[in-house]
Scaffold this motif. Structure first.
Motif, PDB file in Angstrom:
ATOM      1  N   PHE A 129       0.829  -1.192   0.000  1.00  0.00           N
ATOM      2  CA  PHE A 129       0.000   0.000   0.000  1.00  0.00           C
ATOM      3  C   PHE A 129       0.873   1.256   0.000  1.00  0.00           C
ATOM      4  O   PHE A 129       0.554   2.244  -0.681  1.00  0.00           O
ATOM      5  N   GLY A 130       1.977   1.227   0.737  1.00  0.00           N
ATOM      6  CA  GLY A 130       2.890   2.363   0.742  1.00  0.00           C
ATOM      7  C   GLY A 130       3.479   2.624  -0.630  1.00  0.00           C
ATOM      8  O   GLY A 130       3.620   3.782  -1.052  1.00  0.00           O
ATOM      9  N   ASP A 131       3.812   1.560  -1.350  1.00  0.00           N
ATOM     10  CA  ASP A 131       4.333   1.705  -2.711  1.00  0.00           C
ATOM     11  C   ASP A 131       3.271   2.309  -3.623  1.00  0.00           C
ATOM     12  O   ASP A 131       3.547   3.224  -4.409  1.00  0.00           O
ATOM     13  N   TRP A 132       2.051   1.782  -3.517  1.00  0.00           N
ATOM     14  CA  TRP A 132       0.952   2.307  -4.335  1.00  0.00           C
ATOM     15  C   TRP A 132       0.716   3.779  -4.046  1.00  0.00           C
ATOM     16  O   TRP A 132       0.509   4.582  -4.961  1.00  0.00           O
ATOM     17  N   LEU A 133       0.779   4.131  -2.780  1.00  0.00           N
ATOM     18  CA  LEU A 133       0.501   5.499  -2.363  1.00  0.00           C
ATOM     19  C   LEU A 133       1.580   6.469  -2.841  1.00  0.00           C
ATOM     20  O   LEU A 133       1.275   7.554  -3.347  1.00  0.00           O
ATOM     21  N   ALA A 134       2.850   6.059  -2.716  1.00  0.00           N
ATOM     22  CA  ALA A 134       3.955   6.978  -2.944  1.00  0.00           C
ATOM     23  C   ALA A 134       4.472   6.991  -4.377  1.00  0.00           C
ATOM     24  O   ALA A 134       4.893   8.040  -4.874  1.00  0.00           O
ATOM     25  N   PHE A 135       4.455   5.844  -5.056  1.00  0.00           N
ATOM     26  CA  PHE A 135       5.193   5.750  -6.310  1.00  0.00           C
ATOM     27  C   PHE A 135       4.352   5.477  -7.553  1.00  0.00           C
ATOM     28  O   PHE A 135       4.820   5.722  -8.661  1.00  0.00           O
ATOM     29  N   MET A 136       3.140   4.937  -7.406  1.00  0.00           N
ATOM     30  CA  MET A 136       2.339   4.685  -8.602  1.00  0.00           C
ATOM     31  C   MET A 136       1.711   5.979  -9.091  1.00  0.00           C
ATOM     32  O   MET A 136       1.134   6.720  -8.293  1.00  0.00           O
ATOM     33  N   PRO A 137       1.806   6.298 -10.373  1.00  0.00           N
ATOM     34  CA  PRO A 137       1.138   7.498 -10.896  1.00  0.00           C
ATOM     35  C   PRO A 137      -0.374   7.377 -10.725  1.00  0.00           C
ATOM     36  O   PRO A 137      -0.957   6.343 -11.051  1.00  0.00           O
TER      37      PRO A 137
END
Length: 238
Positions: A129-137
Motif C-alpha cells: 500500500f505504501g508503494d501504491w501510495l507513494a510511487f504509482m502514478p
C-alpha cells in the motif's frame, strides 16, 4: 525532489518488499505440517502474497532499469494501474480480514509460524500500500475499476466452494473450507446467502475507496493521459 520522483528510494523500498514477501512465503511453507504445502495455495492469503511478491520483483527490476537508463530522478516505474492497484487492493483485503477476524490465531503460534503470519498479513500489505501510495502514478484508472477488481475475489470464491464439494477435507478439524466464514457446513447455506454478498459489498466499497483516493491524488498533478505514457519511463516496454 518529491518522494514520488525519487527512483533510488523507490528501488530500495521495492527491493525490501520483494525480500520481505519472499521471506514471508518461505516461512509460511516451511512451517506448515508435512504434506500440507500444496494446501496453502488454496488460501487467499497465500495467493495474494504471491501476487505481491511478483509485483514487487517486477517493480524492482523496472525501477533498476529506469535508473540505469534515465537516472535516479523522475517518475518511478509502474505497470498498468488497473493491475497494480488491483494487487494492492487484494493484499489490503488480506490485511483487513486477518486484522479484524483472524488475528487471534497469532496467539496460538510461536517462532517462525508467528513471524510468517505477521509478514504475510501485516508487513507485506502495508509495504504494498505504501508503494501504491507513494510511487504509482495516480489519476489513470479506467472506469468501473472497483467492479473489475471484484473478478478475482469472485473467482476465488467459486473455486473454493467448488473444491469443497468435489475434493476431500484437507483443512484443520476436517473442514472442507479455507476460512470459517466460508464454511457452509457449519454456518449453513441460509447464513451464507447473506454473508457472502456482505463480503462482496465490503470489497466493492473498499475498491471505490481506492478509486476515490486515486482520483484525489491524481488532481495534484496536471491532467495525465491514460497509461502508458510515451517517454515517461513507466511502460514495461521501455
Amino acid at each position: 525532489m518529491k518522494l514520488s520522483e525519487n527512483r533510488a528510494f523507490a528501488l530500495l523500498w521495492r527491493l525490501t518488499n520483494s525480500i520481505v514477501a519472499c521471506l514471508g512465503l518461505w516461512l509460511l511453507f516451511s512451517t506448515s505440517a508435512s504434506g500440507r504445502g500444496p494446501v496453502l495455495l488454496l488460501y487467499f492469503t497465500t495467493q495474494t502474497n504471491i501476487f505481491a511478491a511478483l509485483l514487487a520483483l517486477a517493480l524492482s527490476v523496472g525501477t533498476l532499469r529506469q535508473i540505469l537508463k534515465l537516472g535516479p530522478r523522475g517518475e518511478a516505474f509502474s505497470i498498468h494501474p488497473l493491475l497494480q492497484s488491483g494487487i494492492t487492493l487484494w493484499i489490503t483485503i488480506t490485511f483487513l480480514v486477518f486484522a479484524t477476524m483472524l488475528s487471534g490465531y497469532l496467539f496460538s503460534m510461536g517462532g517462525s509460524g508467528r513471524a510468517a503470519m505477521i509478514l504475510t498479513h501485516y508487513v507485506v500489505p502495508l509495504m504494498c500500500f505504501g508503494d501504491w501510495l507513494a510511487f504509482m502514478p495516480h489519476g489513470r484508472l479506467p472506469a468501473r475499476a472497483a467492479l473489475l477488481w471484484l473478478l478475482y475475489p469472485l473467482a476465488y470464491l467459486v473455486f473454493s466452494l467448488a473444491r469443497a464439494e468435489l475434493g476431500p477435507p484437507v483443512f484443520e478439524r476436517g473442514s472442507r473450507y479455507p476460512y470459517f466464514f466460508m464454511n457452509a457446513d457449519a454456518l449453513g447455506w441460509g447464513n451464507m446467502a447473506w454473508i457472502l454478498p456482505a463480503f462482496g459489498l465490503a470489497f466493492w466499497l473498499l475498491g471505490l475507496g481506492f478509486e476515490s483516493l486515486d482520483r484525489r491524488m491524481g488532481k495534484r498533478y496536471a491532467v495525465l493521459p491514460r497509461w502508458p505514457r510515451t517517454g515517461s519511463g513507466t511502460s514495461p516496454l521501455e
